[in-house]
Design an enzyme around this catalytic site. Structure first.
Site, PDB file in Angstrom:
ATOM      1  N   LYS A 174       0.870  -1.184   0.000  1.00  0.00           N
ATOM      2  CA  LYS A 174       0.000   0.000   0.000  1.00  0.00           C
ATOM      3  C   LYS A 174       0.899   1.224   0.000  1.00  0.00           C
ATOM      4  CE  LYS A 174      -4.137   1.839   0.280  1.00  0.00           C
ATOM      5  NZ  LYS A 174      -3.813   2.612  -0.939  1.00  0.00           N
ATOM      6  N   LYS A 192       5.394   1.950  -2.740  1.00  0.00           N
ATOM      7  CA  LYS A 192       5.331   3.336  -3.194  1.00  0.00           C
ATOM      8  C   LYS A 192       5.705   3.362  -4.659  1.00  0.00           C
ATOM      9  CE  LYS A 192       4.680   7.522  -1.324  1.00  0.00           C
ATOM     10  NZ  LYS A 192       3.908   7.908  -0.130  1.00  0.00           N
ATOM     11  N   LYS A 201       4.487   2.476   8.658  1.00  0.00           N
ATOM     12  CA  LYS A 201       3.255   3.224   8.969  1.00  0.00           C
ATOM     13  C   LYS A 201       2.039   2.305   9.077  1.00  0.00           C
ATOM     14  CE  LYS A 201       3.121   6.928   6.589  1.00  0.00           C
ATOM     15  NZ  LYS A 201       2.941   7.870   5.462  1.00  0.00           N
ATOM     16  N   THR A 240      -5.409  12.888   5.759  1.00  0.00           N
ATOM     17  CA  THR A 240      -4.032  12.995   6.249  1.00  0.00           C
ATOM     18  C   THR A 240      -3.885  14.239   7.128  1.00  0.00           C
ATOM     19  OG1 THR A 240      -3.301  11.902   4.245  1.00  0.00           O
ATOM     20  CG2 THR A 240      -1.609  12.945   5.584  1.00  0.00           C
ATOM     21  N   ASN A 279      -2.250  19.226  -0.128  1.00  0.00           N
ATOM     22  CA  ASN A 279      -3.303  18.449   0.515  1.00  0.00           C
ATOM     23  C   ASN A 279      -3.095  18.357   2.029  1.00  0.00           C
ATOM     24  OD1 ASN A 279      -4.108  15.647   1.599  1.00  0.00           O
ATOM     25  ND2 ASN A 279      -5.467  15.929  -0.135  1.00  0.00           N
ATOM     26  N   SER A 336      -7.739   5.422   3.399  1.00  0.00           N
ATOM     27  CA  SER A 336      -7.580   4.598   2.191  1.00  0.00           C
ATOM     28  C   SER A 336      -8.002   3.156   2.481  1.00  0.00           C
ATOM     29  CB  SER A 336      -6.122   4.597   1.716  1.00  0.00           C
ATOM     30  OG  SER A 336      -5.874   5.694   0.873  1.00  0.00           O
TER      31      SER A 336
HETATM   32  P1  NAD Z   1       0.793  18.137  -2.518  1.00  0.00           P
HETATM   33  O1  NAD Z   1       1.344  17.948  -3.867  1.00  0.00           O
HETATM   34  O2  NAD Z   1      -0.673  18.319  -2.339  1.00  0.00           O
HETATM   35  O3  NAD Z   1       1.513  19.390  -1.799  1.00  0.00           O
HETATM   36  C1  NAD Z   1       2.894  19.500  -1.702  1.00  0.00           C
HETATM   37  C2  NAD Z   1       3.218  20.880  -1.167  1.00  0.00           C
HETATM   38  O4  NAD Z   1       4.618  20.992  -0.954  1.00  0.00           O
HETATM   39  C3  NAD Z   1       2.825  21.999  -2.140  1.00  0.00           C
HETATM   40  O5  NAD Z   1       2.297  23.098  -1.408  1.00  0.00           O
HETATM   41  C4  NAD Z   1       4.167  22.390  -2.755  1.00  0.00           C
HETATM   42  O6  NAD Z   1       4.182  23.739  -3.188  1.00  0.00           O
HETATM   43  C5  NAD Z   1       5.081  22.190  -1.554  1.00  0.00           C
HETATM   44  N1  NAD Z   1       6.480  22.072  -1.933  1.00  0.00           N
HETATM   45  C6  NAD Z   1       7.022  21.327  -2.926  1.00  0.00           C
HETATM   46  N2  NAD Z   1       8.344  21.515  -2.973  1.00  0.00           N
HETATM   47  C7  NAD Z   1       8.639  22.380  -1.981  1.00  0.00           C
HETATM   48  C8  NAD Z   1       9.846  22.960  -1.511  1.00  0.00           C
HETATM   49  N3  NAD Z   1      11.015  22.672  -2.087  1.00  0.00           N
HETATM   50  N4  NAD Z   1       9.786  23.811  -0.463  1.00  0.00           N
HETATM   51  C9  NAD Z   1       8.612  24.105   0.125  1.00  0.00           C
HETATM   52  N5  NAD Z   1       7.444  23.585  -0.261  1.00  0.00           N
HETATM   53  C10 NAD Z   1       7.461  22.738  -1.307  1.00  0.00           C
HETATM   54  O7  NAD Z   1       1.325  16.896  -1.664  1.00  0.00           O
HETATM   55  P2  NAD Z   1       0.730  16.294  -0.325  1.00  0.00           P
HETATM   56  O8  NAD Z   1      -0.155  15.169  -0.694  1.00  0.00           O
HETATM   57  O9  NAD Z   1       0.239  17.392   0.543  1.00  0.00           O
HETATM   58  O10 NAD Z   1       2.048  15.648   0.305  1.00  0.00           O
HETATM   59  C11 NAD Z   1       2.949  16.405   1.110  1.00  0.00           C
HETATM   60  C12 NAD Z   1       3.779  15.449   1.944  1.00  0.00           C
HETATM   61  O11 NAD Z   1       2.897  14.653   2.733  1.00  0.00           O
HETATM   62  C13 NAD Z   1       4.636  14.458   1.158  1.00  0.00           C
HETATM   63  O12 NAD Z   1       5.801  14.186   1.904  1.00  0.00           O
HETATM   64  C14 NAD Z   1       3.769  13.219   1.113  1.00  0.00           C
HETATM   65  O13 NAD Z   1       4.525  12.043   0.897  1.00  0.00           O
HETATM   66  C15 NAD Z   1       3.172  13.272   2.500  1.00  0.00           C
HETATM   67  N6  NAD Z   1       1.942  12.504   2.655  1.00  0.00           N
HETATM   68  C16 NAD Z   1       0.850  12.730   1.869  1.00  0.00           C
HETATM   69  C17 NAD Z   1      -0.301  11.983   2.086  1.00  0.00           C
HETATM   70  C18 NAD Z   1      -1.559  12.228   1.326  1.00  0.00           C
HETATM   71  O14 NAD Z   1      -2.583  11.590   1.640  1.00  0.00           O
HETATM   72  N7  NAD Z   1      -1.598  13.114   0.355  1.00  0.00           N
HETATM   73  C19 NAD Z   1      -0.326  10.985   3.076  1.00  0.00           C
HETATM   74  C20 NAD Z   1       0.793  10.801   3.875  1.00  0.00           C
HETATM   75  C21 NAD Z   1       1.932  11.574   3.655  1.00  0.00           C
END
Ligand code: NAD
Length: 424
Positions: free
Chosen positions: A78, A114, A102, A198, A229, A357
């Site tokens: 997953k 992943k 996790k 999340t 997100n 999920s």
């Molecule tokens: P997303 O694409 O919705 O948002 C990513 C954010 O990070 C954006 O605001 C982008 O502008 C910013 N960003 C990218 N590069 C950057 C940088 N160099 N400096 C500062 N900001 C930067 O992604 P997301 O889904 O919110 O995921 C963010 C983190 O959370 C990731 O590490 C992801 O693996 C983790 N995560 C996401 C989920 C999920 O359900 N979406 C679940 C668990 C963990």
């Protein structure tokens, strides 16, 4: 990426190296199960695929894609799919391994996987994005499936991309396989509450950590890196609880306002112009200043490796909530622990997404869908039970929450490995 890449020799400062050192730290707490620990230091399976598409201008472009199944001792793989120009196999290996930890930490019946494509989706048209998604899905179709490995959204992927993945996989198998991905649109077997899950999990674990620290959320100052997100939803929930969001950074820059940013205005603007589009609501400052903005809670919710040793020295936060995966390097972890800063680690803090999920996957199989209240009540219960168990483990052994989470998770994974035995 080094040509010498191997499972056991990470390149310098890589997320995979961070993960391996996190596993090393837990070995003393594993007792006899420690003999199996090497299992966790290698992915079970790693697939590299070529993703060729015809671009709108008639040229042929090739992108490199990956799907890594780190461990499936406790159930199907997953984990999300990331579209980003910096994606590497080694990064995906680390992200898949963190999924293994996790899912075990919150006790979901999954392993960890992943995927990712090394592509900048912001440079693709919608049609090109769909082609990349479909070809990639078809290429990894030989190892994913509702009972084997179930992708989900991650950085730069969303419900639309999950719909294309579900459709492509379904076309290839000759049926409608809603359970092959999660994070789908609602009318395609998606779940209520998934989009915010999340960020909600970050809030639920953060609220409990703040309570245990005796920190009042009303008026607490919060700095958030990454406003997608995870970051934006967590920020909104904390603001609803009375906290002030004093600094936000995304890929466009950093905005600060010591009186608290107006999220009702910032969120919609950030979706089109990035956070710097909200100049009227705060001061735009150099990115490095984000890390010394006075705050009580720091939420790294962007990419891995952001909280370096130097930044860990600078932060005034008393509590770090890891919305992102792998945001803190091991040296920074040590510095934060020495400085008395509590870190709620990614593998529990951001587990809300994979938890809902899981609910989505269960609902798809039973073809019976729950209302949002039921989702949120179940999510909060799973997150709180997991956090309380980990907290007790940390208190018992006098270790950090991260090492305690790894101790709880690794014991579950390695116990399953031991009970299954080695094939053949
Ligand atoms: P997303 O694409 O919705 O948002 C990513 C954010 O990070 C954006 O605001 C982008 O502008 C910013 N960003 C990218 N590069 C950057 C940088 N160099 N400096 C500062 N900001 C930067 O992604 P997301 O889904 O919110 O995921 C963010 C983190 O959370 C990731 O590490 C992801 O693996 C983790 N995560 C996401 C989920 C999920 O359900 N979406 C679940 C668990 C963990």
């Amino acid at each position: 990426m080094s040509e010498q890449l191997s499972f056991v020799s990470p390149t310098a400062n890589s997320p995979w190296g961070t993960y391996l050192s996190q596993v090393d730290r837990v070995v003393p707490y594993l007792g006899p199960l420690a003999r199996w620990v090497e299992t966790l230091k290698r992915p079970k399976r790693a697939l590299i695929v070529d993703v060729p598409i015809e671009m709108d201008d008639g040229t042929i472009a090739h992108f490199e894609g990956y799907r890594v199944q780190h461990n499936m001792s406790r159930g199907p793989g997953k984990g999300g799919i990331r579209f980003h120009p910096d994606v590497t196999l080694e990064e995906v290996m680390a992200l898949s391994a963190w999924m293994t930890i996790k899912t075990a930490a919150v006790n979901l019946p999954y392993g960890g996987a992943k995927g990712g494509i090394r592509v900048d989706p912001k440079k693709l048209s919608l049609q090109e994005l769909e082609k990349v998604t479909r070809r990639y899905t078809s290429e990894i179709g030989i190892i994913i499936g509702p009972h084997t490995d179930i992708p989900a959204p991650d950085v730069n992927t969303n419900a639309q991309i999950m719909a294309w993945m579900m459709d492509t996989y379904s076309m290839n198998v000759g049926g409608t396989a809603t359970g092959v991905v999660t994070g789908k649109p609602l009318h395609l077997g998606g779940s209520l509450g998934r989009v915010k899950a999340t960020g909600r999990g970050v809030f639920v674990t953060g609220r409990e950590a703040a309570r245990r620290l005796g920190m009042d959320l009303r008026g607490a100052r919060i700095a958030v890196q990454g406003f997608g997100n995870v970051g934006s939803v967590a920020a909104e929930l904390f603001a609803d609880a009375g906290a002030k969001i004093v600094a936000v950074q995304d890929h466009t820059g950093t905005i600060v306002n010591s009186n608290g940013l107006d999220l009702a205005k910032l969120v919609p603007i950030s979706r089109t112009d990035g956070v710097v589009g909200f100049k009227a609501g705060g001061d735009i400052v150099p990115n490095e200043d984000f890390w010394n903005t006075p705050c009580d809670i720091l939420i790294p919710a962007a990419l891995e490796g952001q909280l370096t040793a130097e930044r860990a020295q600078k932060t005034t936060a008393k509590l770090v909530l890891e919305g992102a995966n792998g945001p803190t390097v091991p040296q920074a972890d040590d510095i934060l622990a020495e400085r008395g800063v509590l870190v709620v680690p990614d593998v529990i803090c951001n587990a809300g997404g994979v938890t809902v999920s899981y609910f989505e996957w269960v609902q798809d199989f039973s073809s019976f869908f729950w209302d949002e209240d039921e989702i949120n009540v179940r999510l909060d219960r799973i997150m709180m039970n997991a956090l309380n168990h980990i907290w007790d483990t940390a208190d018992k052994h006098k270790i950090t929450l991260r090492t305690a989470t790894y101790a709880v998770a690794c014991e579950r994974i390695l116990m399953a490995r031991q009970e299954r035995g080695l094939y053949p």
